[in-house]
Each structure stands twice: as structure tokens, then as C-alpha cells.
Design a protein around this motif. Structure first.
Motif, PDB file in Angstrom:
ATOM      1  N   GLY A  43       4.618  48.747 -39.191  1.00 25.46           N
ATOM      2  CA  GLY A  43       5.329  47.537 -38.779  1.00 25.46           C
ATOM      3  C   GLY A  43       4.565  46.259 -39.071  1.00 25.46           C
ATOM      4  O   GLY A  43       5.063  45.170 -38.821  1.00 25.46           O
ATOM      5  N   ALA A  44       3.354  46.392 -39.612  1.00 27.14           N
ATOM      6  CA  ALA A  44       2.522  45.204 -39.852  1.00 27.14           C
ATOM      7  C   ALA A  44       2.519  44.789 -41.318  1.00 27.14           C
ATOM      8  O   ALA A  44       1.803  43.883 -41.712  1.00 27.14           O
ATOM      9  N   GLY A  45       3.328  45.450 -42.140  1.00 21.77           N
ATOM     10  CA  GLY A  45       3.380  45.091 -43.549  1.00 21.77           C
ATOM     11  C   GLY A  45       2.135  45.487 -44.319  1.00 21.77           C
ATOM     12  O   GLY A  45       1.814  44.881 -45.335  1.00 21.77           O
ATOM     13  N   GLN A  46       1.420  46.491 -43.828  1.00 22.23           N
ATOM     14  CA  GLN A  46       0.208  46.931 -44.532  1.00 22.23           C
ATOM     15  C   GLN A  46       0.533  47.789 -45.750  1.00 22.23           C
ATOM     16  O   GLN A  46      -0.285  47.944 -46.644  1.00 22.23           O
ATOM     17  N   ILE A  47       1.702  48.407 -45.754  1.00 23.85           N
ATOM     18  CA  ILE A  47       2.155  49.160 -46.922  1.00 23.85           C
ATOM     19  C   ILE A  47       3.446  48.516 -47.416  1.00 23.85           C
ATOM     20  O   ILE A  47       4.017  47.666 -46.722  1.00 23.85           O
ATOM     21  N   ILE A  48       3.919  48.886 -48.596  1.00 20.64           N
ATOM     22  CA  ILE A  48       5.090  48.209 -49.152  1.00 20.64           C
ATOM     23  C   ILE A  48       6.324  48.459 -48.272  1.00 20.64           C
ATOM     24  O   ILE A  48       6.447  49.502 -47.635  1.00 20.64           O
ATOM     25  N   PRO A  49       7.221  47.459 -48.220  1.00 22.83           N
ATOM     26  CA  PRO A  49       8.354  47.493 -47.282  1.00 22.83           C
ATOM     27  C   PRO A  49       9.211  48.765 -47.369  1.00 22.83           C
ATOM     28  O   PRO A  49       9.579  49.338 -46.339  1.00 22.83           O
ATOM     29  N   GLY A  50       9.532  49.203 -48.585  1.00 21.53           N
ATOM     30  CA  GLY A  50      10.399  50.362 -48.749  1.00 21.53           C
ATOM     31  C   GLY A  50       9.791  51.636 -48.196  1.00 21.53           C
ATOM     32  O   GLY A  50      10.491  52.505 -47.665  1.00 21.53           O
ATOM     33  N   LEU A  51       8.481  51.753 -48.317  1.00 13.83           N
ATOM     34  CA  LEU A  51       7.782  52.935 -47.808  1.00 13.83           C
ATOM     35  C   LEU A  51       7.701  52.880 -46.287  1.00 13.83           C
ATOM     36  O   LEU A  51       7.969  53.869 -45.596  1.00 13.83           O
TER      37      LEU A  51
END
Ligand code: ZN
Length: 192
Positions: A43-51
Motif C-alpha cells: 500500500g506504500a507504492g514500494q512495488i509497481i501499482p499493477g503488482l
């Protein structure tokens, strides 16, 4: 320490430990197989949005194949992010070879962009100019992920506030005595 009660499933503010491999155009381009699994705050945007979206609701032990479109991955390929620059802007001994990834210092006057380092790939070189592509190397690509959820835990309030995970080694490698010593010094010490 609430180490016993693991979260049932992935949702916002859960720390996820995950194995993954990324396949693009039938080629594995990235994988945690030969390294360490990734650990991140959901939820913190640490990985790409789609994943991030696709792993919501998964449990420990779950495996999933996830297809991420360019718009939810590294963005669409933007022709305007390809620019030609005069060759003499590069040092004369600079290895100007197509395919080489370089870091370019932004020359924006705007304070917001001051000292901004941008990644670019050299895609063409001729007598006068060098063509740089500022698109992410995976821009415009459909991303095929295979993920396996290894562990879940609740994020601390501090992690949620900071928007990232704090050192895993902290809780695993220190005993009570170390904790006391660290508290006396500065309990805010952590890896970033
Ligand atoms: Zn922090």
C-alpha cells in the motif's frame, strides 16, 4: 512483541516477504531466485501499482501468475522521451556505445529538479549527435510476474508513518540485551 499473530492475508499496511520472477517477451529479466526475496510495505507504492493491486488478498504460501499492463507497470513508451544531444556535450573519452545505460544530470533551473539524476540508454551514435532514450527499459512492456508469498507481518506504526520497511535484521539478530542498549542510545536508528 506480537510475533505470533501473523496477518491472514495481504492488505494495506502489511509487510510482505515475497519471491518473484519477472518475464518480459518470454525472457526472465529479474528474479529473486538467486538472491533474497523482496520485503515491502503493501500500500506504500514500494512495488509497481499493477503488482501491488494483484497481490491484495493473497495468503502465506500462495503462488500466483500476474500479468501487468504497461500503464500499471513502467508506463507506456513515450517517443518524446527520446532526445538527440550534441556529441561534444560528452567527455571525449566517454564510451558512447548504443545499449549503454548512463546517468544524466538534469539541467532544469527549477529547484524541484535540481540535482536530479536521470537514467537514460544510448540508442544511437553518429558523427554529430548521440540519441538518448529516457524511457524506463521496461516502458511499454507487458510484465509477467510469478510470485510466491513467503511471509506476512503487521507493519509498525513507525513503518506506516515512514512508508517503508525497517531493518529485518533488527528483530532477528538482536537479543533483549541489545535492545536495551540500543534504546539508551537512539531507538530511531534504522536502515533506510
Ligand atoms: Zn524509516
Amino acid at each position: 512483541m506480537e510475533t505470533e499473530n501473523k496477518p491472514n492475508l495481504i492488505e494495506e499496511n502489511i509487510i510482505v516477504t515475497m519471491n518473484y520472477s519477472l518475464t518480459v517477451d518470454n525472457e526472465v529479466v529479474d528474479s529473486s531466485e538467486d538472491g533474497d526475496p523482496i520485503v515491502f510495505l503493501q500500500g506504500a507504492g514500494q512495488i509497481i501499482p499493477g503488482l501491488e493491486k494483484a497481490i491484495n488478498g493473497l495468503k502465506i504460501g500462495d503462488k500466483k501468475h500476474i500479468v501487468v499492463s504497461p500503464e500499471e507497470g513502467y508506463g507506456e513508451y513515450d517517443e518524446e522521451s527520446v532526445v538527440e544531444v550534441p556529441k561534444d556535450e560528452f567527455p571525449s573519452d566517454f564510451p558512447l556505445e548504443p545499449g549503454l545505460e548512463i546517468t544524466v544530470q538534469s539541467e532544469e533551473e527549477d529547484d524541484e529538479f535540481e540535482d536530479d539524476m536521470m537514467e537514460a540508454t544510448i540508442i544511437a551514435v553518429n558523427d554529430e549527435t548521440v540519441t538518448l532514450d529516457f524511457n524506463h527499459p521496461l516502458a511499454g512492456k507487458t510484465l509477467n510476474f510469478d510470485v510466491e508469498i513467503l511471509d506476512l507481518r503487521e507493519a509498525s506504526e513507525e513503518e506506516i508513518e515512514h512508508g517503508h520497511v525497517h531493518g529485518e535484521s533488527f528483530s532477528f539478530h538482536f537479543d533483549d540485551e541489545d535492545f536495551e542498549e540500543l534504546d539508551e542510545e537512539d531507538s530511531s536508528n534504522h536502515k533506510h
